[in-house]
Write a protein that holds these residues in place. Structure first.
Motif, mmCIF file in Angstrom:
data_model
loop_
_atom_site.group_PDB
_atom_site.id
_atom_site.type_symbol
_atom_site.label_atom_id
_atom_site.label_comp_id
_atom_site.label_asym_id
_atom_site.label_seq_id
_atom_site.Cartn_x
_atom_site.Cartn_y
_atom_site.Cartn_z
ATOM 1 N N ALA A 13 -10.044 6.335 -3.990
ATOM 2 C CA ALA A 13 -11.148 5.676 -4.684
ATOM 3 C C ALA A 13 -12.324 6.626 -4.852
ATOM 4 O O ALA A 13 -13.062 6.542 -5.837
ATOM 5 C CB ALA A 13 -11.586 4.431 -3.922
ATOM 6 N N ARG A 45 -7.598 -2.205 -2.378
ATOM 7 C CA ARG A 45 -8.551 -1.949 -1.281
ATOM 8 C C ARG A 45 -9.169 -3.256 -0.793
ATOM 9 O O ARG A 45 -9.305 -3.473 0.411
ATOM 10 C CB ARG A 45 -9.653 -0.990 -1.729
ATOM 11 N N ARG A 46 -9.536 -4.148 -1.715
ATOM 12 C CA ARG A 46 -10.094 -5.445 -1.321
ATOM 13 C C ARG A 46 -9.055 -6.281 -0.585
ATOM 14 O O ARG A 46 -9.359 -6.912 0.425
ATOM 15 C CB ARG A 46 -10.626 -6.202 -2.548
ATOM 16 N N THR A 62 -6.521 -5.216 1.145
ATOM 17 C CA THR A 62 -6.330 -4.626 2.470
ATOM 18 C C THR A 62 -7.476 -5.006 3.397
ATOM 19 O O THR A 62 -7.249 -5.344 4.564
ATOM 20 C CB THR A 62 -6.202 -3.092 2.359
ATOM 21 N N LEU A 63 -8.683 -4.979 2.881
ATOM 22 C CA LEU A 63 -9.853 -5.298 3.694
ATOM 23 C C LEU A 63 -9.917 -6.773 4.077
ATOM 24 O O LEU A 63 -10.222 -7.104 5.225
ATOM 25 C CB LEU A 63 -11.130 -4.895 2.943
ATOM 26 N N SER A 94 -5.324 2.921 4.789
ATOM 27 C CA SER A 94 -6.670 2.543 4.344
ATOM 28 C C SER A 94 -7.513 3.772 4.052
ATOM 29 O O SER A 94 -8.260 3.813 3.068
ATOM 30 C CB SER A 94 -7.351 1.681 5.408
ATOM 31 N N LYS A 95 -7.384 4.774 4.896
ATOM 32 C CA LYS A 95 -8.107 6.028 4.671
ATOM 33 C C LYS A 95 -7.651 6.687 3.362
ATOM 34 O O LYS A 95 -8.472 7.183 2.591
ATOM 35 C CB LYS A 95 -7.889 6.965 5.852
ATOM 36 N N VAL A 133 0.847 -1.200 0.000
ATOM 37 C CA VAL A 133 0.000 0.000 0.000
ATOM 38 C C VAL A 133 0.880 1.247 0.000
ATOM 39 O O VAL A 133 0.615 2.208 -0.732
ATOM 40 C CB VAL A 133 -0.971 0.015 1.201
ATOM 41 N N LEU A 177 -6.287 0.038 -7.749
ATOM 42 C CA LEU A 177 -6.766 0.630 -6.503
ATOM 43 C C LEU A 177 -7.888 -0.217 -5.903
ATOM 44 O O LEU A 177 -7.881 -0.499 -4.698
ATOM 45 C CB LEU A 177 -7.249 2.061 -6.747
ATOM 46 N N GLY A 178 -8.819 -0.652 -6.723
ATOM 47 C CA GLY A 178 -9.912 -1.500 -6.243
ATOM 48 C C GLY A 178 -9.400 -2.823 -5.692
ATOM 49 O O GLY A 178 -9.830 -3.285 -4.634
ATOM 50 N N LEU A 220 -6.443 5.176 0.742
ATOM 51 C CA LEU A 220 -6.992 4.394 -0.372
ATOM 52 C C LEU A 220 -8.459 4.734 -0.609
ATOM 53 O O LEU A 220 -8.900 4.857 -1.753
ATOM 54 C CB LEU A 220 -6.844 2.895 -0.095
ATOM 55 N N ARG A 221 -9.223 4.874 0.483
ATOM 56 C CA ARG A 221 -10.647 5.248 0.341
ATOM 57 C C ARG A 221 -10.780 6.614 -0.316
ATOM 58 O O ARG A 221 -11.633 6.816 -1.180
ATOM 59 C CB ARG A 221 -11.333 5.260 1.709
#
Length: 144
Positions: A111, A53-54, A56-57, A104-105, A27, A49-50, A107-108
């Motif tokens: 997005a 994010r997945r 990471t989640l 994570s923030k 990341v 990016l998508g 990345l959000r």
């Protein structure tokens, strides 16, 4: 605790930490190499990016939680909280956990079309490597 159980828990802890820090480093490098732009992103960067994010989640964050749970279980079981090195390790692990939250923030925001470059982004990867190295040294040497 039987020796085999200890070895399995230690292996699980180390594997979770590797997944967590590997994801965090990825990341960091993605955020560093991506240039947020007004008006959207290139399709390839958007797909990446998508996917990130997945990942990471569903992988990096659960790995972090597992590392914390197993690590705390081992520390309680073996009474490591009376040793000072564990507190330094915990502080570094907390900082790495907070960094994953910041990442994570970011990345959000990316997005959602945010064009703002995250603060201190140049330090994310080096901090991860230095903190992880310090943790390894503390665990192996137990200097205090």
């Amino acid at each position: 605790m039987p020796a085999m159980t200890y070895q399995l828990l230690k292996m699980l802890h180390v594997a979770a930490v590797v997944a967590w820090l590997g994801g965090s480093l990825f990341v960091s490098l993605f955020l560093l190499s991506s240039q947020p732009q007004e008006g959207g992103q290139a399709p390839k960067e958007s797909r990446m990016l998508g996917a990130l994010r997945r990942w990471t989640l569903y992988v990096t964050t659960p790995a972090m939680v597992l590392a914390w749970l197993v690590g705390l279980h081992l520390a309680v079981t073996f009474g490591w909280f009376i040793m000072n090195w564990i507190w330094v390790k915990i502080a570094l692990a907390l900082a790495l956990s907070a960094l994953l939250g910041v990442q994570s923030k970011a990345l959000r925001r990316m997005a959602g079309g945010g064009a703002q470059r995250p603060a201190l982004i140049d330090w994310y990867a080096p901090f991860t490597v230095v903190a992880a190295s310090a943790i390894v040294a503390l665990v192996i040497v137990k200097p205090f």
